[in-house]
Design an enzyme around this catalytic site. Structure first.
Site: not given
Length: 303
Positions: A17, A109, A111, A160, A214
């Protein structure tokens, strides 16, 4: 138009990522999110250096810090921390916490996070337990040096896909769980964003089972590139019309994010994941050449 997709050697990350191209070091930084891994692909050496952050579970993003060549802002759980790393060693260490968000929501959490063209932080959170695709417990924030995190958006599913187009005065954002790309009006001098509008709806592409958008980036012509987590595709889209200009096919399913890089900023780097036992080459980072497009380098975070 013919493009070429090639694997970056030894680039595996179980949940790759956050690709970020660093001009000064001619390197692509990215993370192995669920193992607190931070990686640097050195373009000239054609080699990936990998480190684990000592004592941490997650590394959601990695952002080089302005004027501090061995310091990086990294998302560890709900904290954005400063990590010391020489870009070569196999171990990196947290030196301090920059800020924390949603401290009471321990099952959330951080991202995706990026810096805007002025070096401000933008990033968001998500649920990290249960069915993450059916919960909206996250938030989207901005932060700048000397300040506190500022909540831009609440009820976010999976935060995202952050990208900016200074010429169009737009900030682009994806909430994966809503299957769409939003465009905000963006004030570069203040960092303020407002007036969100849906510009690309992925439910219309595959109604029988919607694609999950994403990560995202933009090119110098103002087109956006949207990675699909369950689609094996990066869509090049004209954000003014919502029209798909190109489908870039990647030889694995879980496409997580994209960033332009290389000496001429004309290589599209694509991170992928190997969640739930995908066949090879899942988890590989790819480089796409021959797109006849250029993007923007990553911007260092000002702290």
């Amino acid at each position: 138009m013919s493009y070429k997709v090639e694997a970056v050697p030894d680039s595996y990350a179980a949940l790759g990522e956050g690709p970020h191209w660093d001009v000064d070091r001619q390197s692509l930084y990215y993370v192995d999110l669920e193992s607190a891994g931070i990686n640097r692909y050195d373009f000239k050496q054609n080699k990936v250096y990998k480190a684990k952050i000592e004592g941490e579970i997650f590394a959601s993003f990695i952002l080089p810090v302005e004027n501090k060549p061995q310091e990086f802002a990294v998302g560890c759980g709900l904290r954005t921390v400063i990590v010391q790393w020489d870009g070569v060693s196999a171990v990196a260490k947290v030196t301090r916490t920059l800020f924390e968000v949603q401290p009471d929501l321990k099952e959330n959490r951080l991202n995706d996070a990026k810096t805007d063209p002025n070096g401000r932080f933008y990033g968001g959170t998500m649920a990290d337990s249960g069915d993450i695709f059916t919960q909206w417990k996250g938030e989207l924030y901005s932060w700048q040096a000397g300040g506190q995190p500022n909540a831009i958006r609440s009820k976010v599913g999976i935060s995202n896909g952050l990208a900016w187009d200074v010429k169009a005065k737009k900030f682009y954002f994806i909430d994966t769980n809503n299957h769409e790309v939003l465009a905000y009006d963006y004030n570069q001098s203040t960092g303020a964003v407002s007036n969100p509008k849906v510009i690309f709806d992925l439910r219309k592409i595959r109604p029988e089972g919607p694609l999950f958008p994403d990560g995202m980036t933009v090119d110098t012509d103002g087109n956006i590139y949207v990675a699909t987590f369950n689609g094996g595709t990066v869509f090049k889209v004209n954000p003014s019309t919502g029209k798909i200009l190109l489908e870039i096919k990647i030889p694995t399913t879980q496409i997580t994010s994209v960033a332009f890089g290389g000496p001429n900023l004309d290589i599209l780097y694509v991170t992928t994941a190997n969640k739930f036992d995908q066949p090879k080459p899942a988890g590989t980072t790819f480089q796409v050449t021959g797109l006849n497009a250029k993007g923007y380098a990553g911007v260092n975070l000002k702290i």
